[in-house]
Design an enzyme around this catalytic site. Structure first.
Site, PDB file in Angstrom:
ATOM      1  N   GLY A   6       0.873  -1.297   0.026  1.00  0.00           N
ATOM      2  CA  GLY A   6       0.032  -0.058   0.108  1.00  0.00           C
ATOM      3  C   GLY A   6       0.895   1.172  -0.039  1.00  0.00           C
ATOM      4  O   GLY A   6       1.107   1.535  -1.090  1.00  0.00           O
TER       5      GLY A   6
ATOM      6  N   ILE B 269      -8.821  -0.158  -6.421  1.00  0.00           N
ATOM      7  CA  ILE B 269      -8.672   0.713  -7.299  1.00  0.00           C
ATOM      8  C   ILE B 269     -10.030   1.310  -7.954  1.00  0.00           C
ATOM      9  O   ILE B 269     -10.932   0.776  -8.161  1.00  0.00           O
ATOM     10  CB  ILE B 269      -8.115  -0.300  -8.832  1.00  0.00           C
ATOM     11  CG1 ILE B 269      -6.772  -1.133  -8.398  1.00  0.00           C
ATOM     12  CG2 ILE B 269      -7.881   0.809  -9.831  1.00  0.00           C
ATOM     13  CD1 ILE B 269      -5.581  -0.455  -7.738  1.00  0.00           C
TER      14      ILE B 269
ATOM     15  N   ARG C  48      -2.693  15.161  -3.363  1.00  0.00           N
ATOM     16  CA  ARG C  48      -2.802  15.262  -1.978  1.00  0.00           C
ATOM     17  C   ARG C  48      -3.678  16.635  -1.632  1.00  0.00           C
ATOM     18  O   ARG C  48      -4.384  16.703  -0.780  1.00  0.00           O
ATOM     19  CB  ARG C  48      -1.346  15.309  -1.332  1.00  0.00           C
ATOM     20  CG  ARG C  48      -0.743  13.943  -1.020  1.00  0.00           C
ATOM     21  CD  ARG C  48       0.537  13.970  -0.249  1.00  0.00           C
ATOM     22  NE  ARG C  48       1.475  14.316  -1.571  1.00  0.00           N
ATOM     23  CZ  ARG C  48       2.661  14.738  -1.361  1.00  0.00           C
ATOM     24  NH1 ARG C  48       3.098  14.966   0.199  1.00  0.00           N
ATOM     25  NH2 ARG C  48       3.595  14.952  -2.185  1.00  0.00           N
TER      26      ARG C  48
ATOM     27  N   GLN D  14     -22.102  27.868  26.320  1.00  0.00           N
ATOM     28  CA  GLN D  14     -20.562  27.639  25.961  1.00  0.00           C
ATOM     29  C   GLN D  14     -20.243  26.248  25.552  1.00  0.00           C
ATOM     30  O   GLN D  14     -19.299  25.821  24.700  1.00  0.00           O
ATOM     31  CB  GLN D  14     -19.595  28.080  27.347  1.00  0.00           C
ATOM     32  CG  GLN D  14     -19.634  29.578  27.687  1.00  0.00           C
ATOM     33  CD  GLN D  14     -18.514  29.835  28.748  1.00  0.00           C
ATOM     34  OE1 GLN D  14     -18.137  28.655  29.347  1.00  0.00           O
ATOM     35  NE2 GLN D  14     -18.388  31.251  28.895  1.00  0.00           N
TER      36      GLN D  14
ATOM     37  N   GLY E  41     -27.026  16.177  18.417  1.00  0.00           N
ATOM     38  CA  GLY E  41     -27.412  15.044  19.179  1.00  0.00           C
ATOM     39  C   GLY E  41     -28.049  13.940  18.460  1.00  0.00           C
ATOM     40  O   GLY E  41     -27.245  13.691  17.363  1.00  0.00           O
TER      41      GLY E  41
ATOM     42  N   GLU F 186      -4.467   8.128  -0.568  1.00  0.00           N
ATOM     43  CA  GLU F 186      -3.126   9.340  -0.957  1.00  0.00           C
ATOM     44  C   GLU F 186      -2.107   9.528   0.146  1.00  0.00           C
ATOM     45  O   GLU F 186      -1.788  10.448   0.290  1.00  0.00           O
ATOM     46  CB  GLU F 186      -3.889  10.531  -1.296  1.00  0.00           C
ATOM     47  CG  GLU F 186      -4.990  10.456  -2.554  1.00  0.00           C
ATOM     48  CD  GLU F 186      -4.299   9.990  -3.940  1.00  0.00           C
ATOM     49  OE1 GLU F 186      -2.900  10.124  -3.847  1.00  0.00           O
ATOM     50  OE2 GLU F 186      -5.007   9.292  -4.515  1.00  0.00           O
ATOM     51  N   GLY F 187      -1.925   8.569   0.815  1.00  0.00           N
ATOM     52  CA  GLY F 187      -1.004   8.565   1.821  1.00  0.00           C
ATOM     53  C   GLY F 187      -1.311   8.616   3.118  1.00  0.00           C
ATOM     54  O   GLY F 187      -2.194   9.578   3.339  1.00  0.00           O
ATOM     55  N   THR F 188      -1.299   7.712   4.128  1.00  0.00           N
ATOM     56  CA  THR F 188      -1.756   7.919   5.414  1.00  0.00           C
ATOM     57  C   THR F 188      -1.386   8.956   6.319  1.00  0.00           C
ATOM     58  O   THR F 188      -0.289   9.664   5.767  1.00  0.00           O
ATOM     59  CB  THR F 188      -1.568   6.371   6.302  1.00  0.00           C
ATOM     60  OG1 THR F 188       0.002   6.483   6.317  1.00  0.00           O
ATOM     61  CG2 THR F 188      -1.859   5.350   5.311  1.00  0.00           C
TER      62      THR F 188
ATOM     63  N   GLU G 258      -0.007   8.806   9.040  1.00  0.00           N
ATOM     64  CA  GLU G 258       1.407   8.586   9.478  1.00  0.00           C
ATOM     65  C   GLU G 258       2.406   8.706   8.343  1.00  0.00           C
ATOM     66  O   GLU G 258       3.521   9.220   8.714  1.00  0.00           O
ATOM     67  CB  GLU G 258       1.602   6.914   9.878  1.00  0.00           C
ATOM     68  CG  GLU G 258       0.753   6.799  11.162  1.00  0.00           C
ATOM     69  CD  GLU G 258      -0.857   6.799  10.894  1.00  0.00           C
ATOM     70  OE1 GLU G 258      -1.541   6.936  12.032  1.00  0.00           O
ATOM     71  OE2 GLU G 258      -1.061   6.397   9.720  1.00  0.00           O
TER      72      GLU G 258
END
Length: 387
Positions: A131, A157, A247, A283, A343, A367-369, A371
């Site tokens: 991958g 793919i 990306r 808030q 909710g 397209e690139g993890t 990580e």
């Protein structure tokens, strides 16, 4: 860098948003329910997109595209990103710009028909065991006289079921590098219907219903030398040269969906009453809205800056990775908070929020993890220090 849009950019944004809201939004529910795109509908919407000047807008003007610069293209992608992915990607197709690397004969056969809406392309890189590690692929191509024989499997793919051809990246040898033995890679055009090439249904996916994935199988698939895209053994460089901006495309579409989710949350907070007042007065809700807007603006600025730098020729891998990383993680946060503000209603199919929430998950993977993006960013930081 200018922070305001030009008249042309504003016109493109307004035209694209109007098209998305008028022509694409009405079909979202049906695609979510059925998980498929009706091809008669695709052709109808395709014609409307062409009439609006939105089809193949990523392509140069001289060959029938809109000739958008990178920043303007990203503004356009953001607007398309507001709707179901299958709808905008199929009906308002943007052919892969790697097709521009083809020979004149290849452009006639593959590129120009895609721009005219006569064909669709798909990119085949990912494999069950390769991958993020593209150079670890096992699917291979070997010479057989003047031809090539392709063998192996690709999966995940995208939209290969409707594509007329695939651009397939195959291992064509090995080379020794400072980091050990690596595969040499070559890209090939493979027409659907070529003997030895089969397309099977892929996996059911929680994200982007209707935007299908497929498994491609090659069994002594014979191709002529003319099927090679670019230079032999240079497929890795070819991909890096032509596919880097994808990306940014992912980042831009995430901005569109996040903005849609935020607007739903904002409207609900301004209208919904609990304990005698609008919930936006509390808030616990108002701070959520502020954090969502803050994160969205940060991701937007990072994406626009990377697009602007791309056109100046100064963009770095880190710039694009930062934009993709920030925008995809921002979308997950904004979608989740929008549901929290609504909710229980946020999880109901009456609103697009549960879809946006589901769809957000894949963005941190393809397209690139996340990580991989962090690895690219930190590597660029450490490299000047020889670390």
């Amino acid at each position: 860098m200018q922070f305001g849009m030009s008249e042309e950019q504003a016109m493109i944004v307004n035209t694209t948003r109007a098209f998305v809201e008028t022509e694409l939004y009405p079909h979202e529910d049906e695609i979510e329910r059925s998980g498929r795109m009706d091809m008669d509908l695709v052709r109808e919407l395709q014609g409307k997109a062409m009439a609006a000047g939105l089809y193949a807008a990523n392509m140069p003007e001289e060959i029938g595209g809109a000739g958008l610069d990178t920043l303007t293209w990203l503004l356009y992608e953001k607007e398309l990103g507001r709707t179901n992915y299958a709808l905008h990607w199929t009906a308002v197709a943007r052919p892969s710009n790697i097709l521009l690397a083809g020979t004149d004969a290849q452009k006639e056969r593959y590129l120009y028909p895609c721009i005219k809406g006569e064909k669709w392309d798909c990119l085949a890189m990912t494999e069950p065991d390769a991958g993020s590690d593209l150079r670890g692929m096992k699917a291979s191509a070997r010479r057989d006289g003047a031809d090539w024989l392709l063998n192996g499997t690709k999966h995940f793919i995208s939209h290969a079921d409707i594509a007329d051809f695939a651009i397939c990246f195959m291992a064509t040898g090995v080379e020794n590098t400072s980091r050990g033995t690596k595969k040499k890679i070559t890209a090939f055009f493979v027409d659907k219907g070529t003997p030895g090439f089969s397309v099977r249904d892929g996996y059911r996916n929680v994200s982007h219903r209707g935007y299908t994935n497929a498994i491609l199988e090659f069994d002594d698939c014979r191709l002529p030398a003319s099927a090679v895209l670019g230079e032999i053994d240079q497929g890795f460089d070819l991909a890096n040269t032509w596919l880097g901006a994808t990306r940014l495309q992912v980042a831009a579409t995430c901005l569109g969906r996040a903005d849609r989710a935020l607007q739903h949350a904002l409207s609900y907070a301004a209208e919904r009453q609990q304990f005698g007042q609008k919930i936006g007065k509390y808030q616990g809700i108002s701070f959520k809205l502020a954090d969502m807007a803050l994160d969205l603006k940060a991701a937007t600025l990072m994406t626009w800056e990377a697009g602007w730098k791309f056109d100046q020729g100064t963009v770095t891998e880190s710039d694009m990775s930062m934009a993709k990383l920030k925008a995809t993680e921002m979308l997950a946060f904004v979608a989740d908070e929008a549901i929290q503000i609504h909710g229980g209603m946020g999880l109901m199919e009456a609103l697009p929020l549960e879809r946006i929430w589901r769809d957000a998950r894949v963005e941190r993977i393809w397209e690139g993890t996340s990580e991989i993006q962090r690895h690219i960013i930190s590597r660029e930081m450490l490299r000047p220090l020889d670390a």
